[in-house]
Design an enzyme around this catalytic site. Structure first.
Site, PDB file in Angstrom:
ATOM      1  N   HIS A   1      36.400   8.937 -72.963  1.00  7.00           N
ATOM      2  CA  HIS A   1      35.460   9.578 -73.881  1.00  7.00           C
ATOM      3  C   HIS A   1      34.070   9.536 -73.263  1.00  7.00           C
ATOM      4  CE1 HIS A   1      33.058  10.632 -77.247  1.00  7.00           C
ATOM      5  NE2 HIS A   1      32.664   9.404 -77.518  1.00  7.00           N
TER       6      HIS A   1
ATOM      7  N   CYS B   1      35.231  10.210 -82.674  1.00  5.26           N
ATOM      8  CA  CYS B   1      35.324  10.508 -81.242  1.00  5.26           C
ATOM      9  C   CYS B   1      36.741  10.384 -80.695  1.00  5.26           C
ATOM     10  CB  CYS B   1      34.378   9.601 -80.456  1.00  5.26           C
ATOM     11  SG  CYS B   1      32.640   9.801 -80.891  1.00  5.26           S
TER      12      CYS B   1
ATOM     13  N   ASN C   1      27.368  13.111 -75.595  1.00  7.31           N
ATOM     14  CA  ASN C   1      28.529  12.724 -76.406  1.00  7.31           C
ATOM     15  C   ASN C   1      28.822  13.842 -77.403  1.00  7.31           C
ATOM     16  OD1 ASN C   1      30.364  11.620 -78.185  1.00  7.31           O
ATOM     17  ND2 ASN C   1      29.295   9.669 -78.416  1.00  7.31           N
TER      18      ASN C   1
END
Length: 318
Positions: free
Chosen positions: A245, A113, A275
């Site tokens: 994020h 990520c 996500n």
């Protein structure tokens, strides 16, 4: 002084949308449970025939069109991804081929990520040190739906598929990338897959210790912001927009609370996109620019954390 400047942004979302109610037909969960714990309402899912490189190419074309440059002017392509089309060649070279980009060198970055933060940092360094790079194309692209266990409700509800891209150029002036910081700790094994090419001969599925991920994410994202502020002699009130994020609204809210930063100045797209790993930040950045939230001259801080653990930040003047 010359700085790496984000000339344009682009994004791509697969057409298929999977709602929480639809996920409730797959695993034992419900819309309220998912919303309360994650803030996620829906996620985009790639079609069976779509590859990560396809998502990346669509986002890239979007960014290139906005930049009003020729593909042949691009000298560098970096793709941040955990879900490449193949083990080899790199997703970046496949993207290069599909774009018919003849004058670039290309490679992948894998930092989960945090991948886009890592990729931008590398591009920032390369574009300053290589005279042949007029423009760099940096992409975060993921098809996370292919590596989640659709019988594990603790993880399958969290992820989506997408791609985001930026065109970076070197330019004199006050705008541009001001600083970056990267960190990793290979001893913190709380988010991984249960397989890999050399161990199980397949990609495996995502495993996650949610409680530990939350704790480390809040601590390390907060520390990353504080490090950035200290290195640049800034205060938190100097930041116009924070783009974290997009993993989980609870993580975002906890970080913002620790920093005493107004939630109104945080870009949040997790409800719409879930996500999307390395695509998360460029997707949110493009959204914020298209919605006229981020304006010229704004001080923007990008922060991310991912498996590894990996984490870091990019501070830029837009």
């Amino acid at each position: 002084m010359s700085k790496s400047f984000i000339l344009s942004t682009g994004s791509y979302l697969p057409k298929k949308i999977l709602s929480n109610n639809e996920i409730a037909l797959i695993v034992e969960t419900n819309d309220e449970w998912i919303r309360q714990r994650t803030g996620i309402v829906q996620r985009h899912i790639a079609d069976e025939g779509e590859l990560t490189s396809d998502l990346a190419v669509n986002a890239a074309k979007n960014a290139i069109e906005k930049a009003k440059i020729s593909i042949d002017e691009i000298g560098l392509i970096i793709v941040a991804t955990t879900t490449p089309d193949k083990t080899l060649p790199s997703c970046a070279t496949i993207v290069q081929s599909k774009l018919k980009c003849k004058n670039a060198f290309s490679f992948d970055v894998q930092a989960a990520c945090s991948g886009f933060i890592y990729a931008v940092t590398v591009a920032d360094s390369l574009i300053k040190s290589h005279n042949r790079i007029k423009y760099a194309l940096v992409i975060g692209a993921e098809i996370m739906s292919r590596i989640v266990d659709w019988e594990d409700r603790s993880t399958c509800v969290l992820f989506g598929d997408s791609a985001g891209a930026v065109i970076i150029k070197s330019e004199m002036g006050s705008s541009g990338i001001i600083s970056t910081n990267l960190h990793s700790d290979g001893n913190v094994d709380i988010l991984c897959t249960n397989g890999g090419v050399s161990s199980t001969r397949d990609s495996g599925k995502i495993l996650m210790n949610g409680r530990e991920v939350f704790k480390h994410a809040v601590d390390k994202l907060t520390a990353s912001v504080e490090e950035t502020l200290k290195c640049n002699n800034l205060k938190i009130i100097d930041i116009d927009w924070l783009i974290p994020h997009q993993a989980n609204i609870r993580i975002i809210e906890a970080v913002v609370k620790k920093l005493d930063f107004p939630i109104e100045k945080v870009i949040n797209t997790v409800d719409k996109h879930a996500n999307t790993s390395a695509a998360s930040i460029p997707l949110a950045l493009d959204y914020a620019i298209q919605e006229s939230k981020i304006k010229s001259g704004n001080l923007v801080l990008l922060i991310s954390i991912g498996a590894g653990l990996t984490w870091g930040s990019v501070l830029l003047r837009y």
